[in-house]
Design an enzyme around this catalytic site. Structure first.
Site, mmCIF file in Angstrom:
data_model
loop_
_atom_site.group_PDB
_atom_site.id
_atom_site.type_symbol
_atom_site.label_atom_id
_atom_site.label_comp_id
_atom_site.label_asym_id
_atom_site.label_seq_id
_atom_site.Cartn_x
_atom_site.Cartn_y
_atom_site.Cartn_z
ATOM 1 N N LYS A 107 15.761 -25.591 50.265
ATOM 2 C CA LYS A 107 15.804 -26.208 48.936
ATOM 3 C C LYS A 107 14.987 -27.512 48.950
ATOM 4 C CE LYS A 107 20.405 -24.661 47.425
ATOM 5 N NZ LYS A 107 19.961 -23.912 46.239
ATOM 6 N N ARG A 149 25.884 -14.387 47.478
ATOM 7 C CA ARG A 149 26.186 -12.963 47.262
ATOM 8 C C ARG A 149 26.353 -12.227 48.589
ATOM 9 N NH1 ARG A 149 20.803 -12.430 43.756
ATOM 10 N NH2 ARG A 149 21.373 -14.612 43.494
HETATM 11 N N1 BES Z 1 24.435 -22.491 45.611
HETATM 12 C C1 BES Z 1 23.290 -22.058 44.907
HETATM 13 C C2 BES Z 1 23.487 -22.037 43.392
HETATM 14 C C3 BES Z 1 23.605 -23.386 42.745
HETATM 15 C C4 BES Z 1 22.472 -24.056 42.349
HETATM 16 C C5 BES Z 1 24.832 -23.930 42.485
HETATM 17 C C6 BES Z 1 22.568 -25.277 41.723
HETATM 18 C C7 BES Z 1 24.932 -25.147 41.852
HETATM 19 C C8 BES Z 1 23.799 -25.828 41.469
HETATM 20 C C9 BES Z 1 22.896 -20.645 45.341
HETATM 21 O O1 BES Z 1 23.173 -20.341 46.655
HETATM 22 C C10 BES Z 1 21.426 -20.537 45.156
HETATM 23 O O2 BES Z 1 20.726 -21.213 45.861
HETATM 24 N N2 BES Z 1 21.005 -19.699 44.230
HETATM 25 C C11 BES Z 1 19.635 -19.531 43.940
HETATM 26 C C12 BES Z 1 19.378 -18.051 43.834
HETATM 27 C C13 BES Z 1 17.937 -17.671 43.809
HETATM 28 C C14 BES Z 1 17.289 -18.001 45.152
HETATM 29 C C15 BES Z 1 17.817 -16.212 43.491
HETATM 30 C C16 BES Z 1 19.339 -20.251 42.639
HETATM 31 O O3 BES Z 1 20.192 -20.268 41.758
HETATM 32 O O4 BES Z 1 18.265 -20.831 42.529
HETATM 33 MN MN MN Z 2 21.605 -20.924 47.949
#
Ligand code: BES
Ligand code: MN
Ligand code: ZN
Length: 496
Positions: free
Chosen positions: A274, A348
């Site tokens: 990230k 997931r």
């Molecule tokens: N934990 C994150 C989702 C999230 C993002 C929660 C911001 C709270 C605030 C999750 O694991 C994630 O990174 N999801 C990605 C999925 C994508 C890579 C398909 C996302 O939402 O960008």
């Molecule tokens: Mn994630």
């Protein structure tokens, strides 16, 4: 981990003007003072009416006015609290009014407060619930906070004509708030303190309430074939865990209901790292697991008459020389294979093994999973509603109703075979991302492939677990959203 119980006790008593602390009067919009407020006004020689007039306090809903050192009263201060139009009150009005009083008086200097509930139609137990809910503050790591900013309020009493009944009704609510506070504690703790094994230790504390707890480590999960969950944790020095909670409050042979939580104690994204700014927020990526654990505490605390299973998948998602790579293929406990195209779509992967395990071992009536699963749900619903996804109209209706009455709001989004196609994959049975469109829905479609047709609801709480600003029922920080929702959902539909 040191516990935070809130800084304040809630009591009930009969109607009389207190001689110390703060006094909160509820005032209807554009109505003159009545009852004890009128009495206090006349003791003060009309000072309260004058204060009301000169400050343009009408009694509109949400308005407050503090008047200190009132002549003729020995109390520290008076707080006027607008309750608006009595006819316009909704399910959450009284909860928010109780919370408003705590927020206004917490650091006022007064050590106690009395809320005078002498207007017909006031719901005392709701006021009490709101008052305590708003008293939570996660301040254990502030060692140098100035005295003047610390809370002074130790107790709120709600004074009414039915204090005994209200007190009796409040006992269960108080246990549910204990659960909410546990959830807030868990989501607030930083990831160096709360990691899979220390989270599992927190789960173990529920044994005091009669919850039976099992914890599986990596060796046991390997035997079960949980390749998806284990793949997420493999880059971390911290051992992944699966914690299973049993609350047996129903009849011995009653089929249980079940809740499954995403417990990513920190989500760096893994090799699909990230961006830096805001990454600290990913300490609360265990919010689903935190909500399930707080819910189990609430249900056990109030001795709910139902059999409940809570399962939390606990992992840390880190980049390292041992981390999983984009392009890796993992085999889940269900036997289905998954091509990892983005290591940041890890929630997931944790849930799919935890959900499969739950249905396989416990044959539950239904599974509800909770997860901070997608950023996309924040784009869709902001920070107001959690997203719910399910084929069951009945479960969605029950949840929506409990959401409206507790204020933990939920909103249904669709599932459809055409979205499911978006995660089809040439290399394995499916891929772990579906592309940019409908990101929250494709995540839900992924989970659906692991439910084995057991009735199921997915709740995406990424937008509601944490708040960057103060809310009516909580300070900036962990909200505990979902605990009161699911407690009410269970109480109204699955007990007795
Ligand atoms: N934990 C994150 C989702 C999230 C993002 C929660 C911001 C709270 C605030 C999750 O694991 C994630 O990174 N999801 C990605 C999925 C994508 C890579 C398909 C996302 O939402 O960008
Ligand atoms: Mn994630
Ligand atoms: Zn995540």
């Amino acid at each position: 981990m040191e516990k935070i119980e809130g800084f304040m006790q809630v009591n009930f008593g009969s109607l009389e003007l207190p001689n110390d602390g703060a006094i909160a009067f509820l005032v209807e919009k554009d109505k003159p003072f009545s009852g004890l407020a009128a009495e206090a006004d006349s003791l003060s020689g009309g000072m309260l009416s004058k204060a009301r007039e000169v400050s343009r306090f009408t009694g509109a809903s949400g308005q407050t006015k503090e008047i200190v050192a009132v002549t003729g009263l020995s109390a520290d201060r008076v707080l006027l609290v607008g309750i608006g139009d009595l006819e316009a009150t909704t399910d959450t009005t009284w909860i928010e009014i109780g919370a408003k009083v705590t927020a206004a008086l917490a650091s006022s200097g007064s050590k106690s407060a009395a809320i005078i509930a002498d207007i017909d139609g006031v719901v005392v137990v709701d006021i009490a619930e709101g008052a305590r809910l708003r008293s939570y503050r996660f301040d254990k790591y502030r060692t140098k906070e100035p005295e003047a900013k610390k809370p002074t309020l130790k107790a709120i009493s709600i004074l009414s004509n039915d204090s005994e009944q209200s007190q009796a009704a409040y006992v269960a609510r108080d246990k549910v708030i204990d659960g909410v506070f546990m959830t807030r504690d868990l989501v607030s703790e930083p990831a160096n303190i709360l990691y899979p094994a220390s989270f599992a230790e927190e789960v173990q504390t529920l044994t005091k309430l009669g919850v039976v707890v099992e914890v599986l480590g990596e060796a046991e999960m390997e035997k079960l074939g949980m390749g998806a969950l284990l793949g997420v944790g493999q880059g971390s020095a911290k051992e992944s865990q699966l914690a299973i909670m049993h609350w047996n409050g129903g009849n011995k042979d009653d089929q249980p209901i079940s809740f499954v939580g995403k417990g990513v104690t920190f989500d760096t994204g893994g090799i699909s790292l990230k961006p830096g700014p805001g990454m600290e927020q990913m300490k609360w990526d265990m919010g689903g697991a935190g909500t399930v654990t707080g819910l189990m505490k609430a249900l056990a605390g109030r001795k709910a008459k139902v059999n409940v299973i809570g399962v939390v998948g606990l992992v840390e998602n880190m980049p390292s020389s041992n981390a999983q790579r984009p392009g890796d293929v993992v085999t889940s406990m269900s036997g289905q294979t998954i091509e990892i195209l983005n290591t940041d779509a890890e929630g997931r992967l944790v849930l799919c093994d935890a959900i499969w395990y739950t249905q396989d071992r416990f044959k539950p009536k239904f599974i509800i999973d909770l997860a901070t699963l997608t950023g996309a749900i924040i784009t869709s619903l902001g920070h107001e509603h959690a997203g719910i996804f399910s084929d069951s109209d009945e479960l969605c209706d029950q949840l929506s109703k409990a959401g409206a009455s507790t204020g933990d709001k939920v909103w249904r989004l669709p599932l459809h075979a055409n979205y499911d196609k978006l995660i089809d994959c040439a290399v394995a049975d499916m891929k772990n991302i579906g592309g940019a469109p409908a990101g929250s829905i494709t995540a839900a479609q992924f989970l659906k492939r692991f439910t084995n047709d057991v009735p199921w609801v997915h709740i995406d709480i990424a937008g509601t677990v944490w708040s960057e600003k103060d809310l009516p029922l909580s300070e900036k920080g962990g909200t505990g959203h979902g605990v009161r929702l699911l407690d009410r959902f269970v109480a109204e539909n699955y007990e007795g």
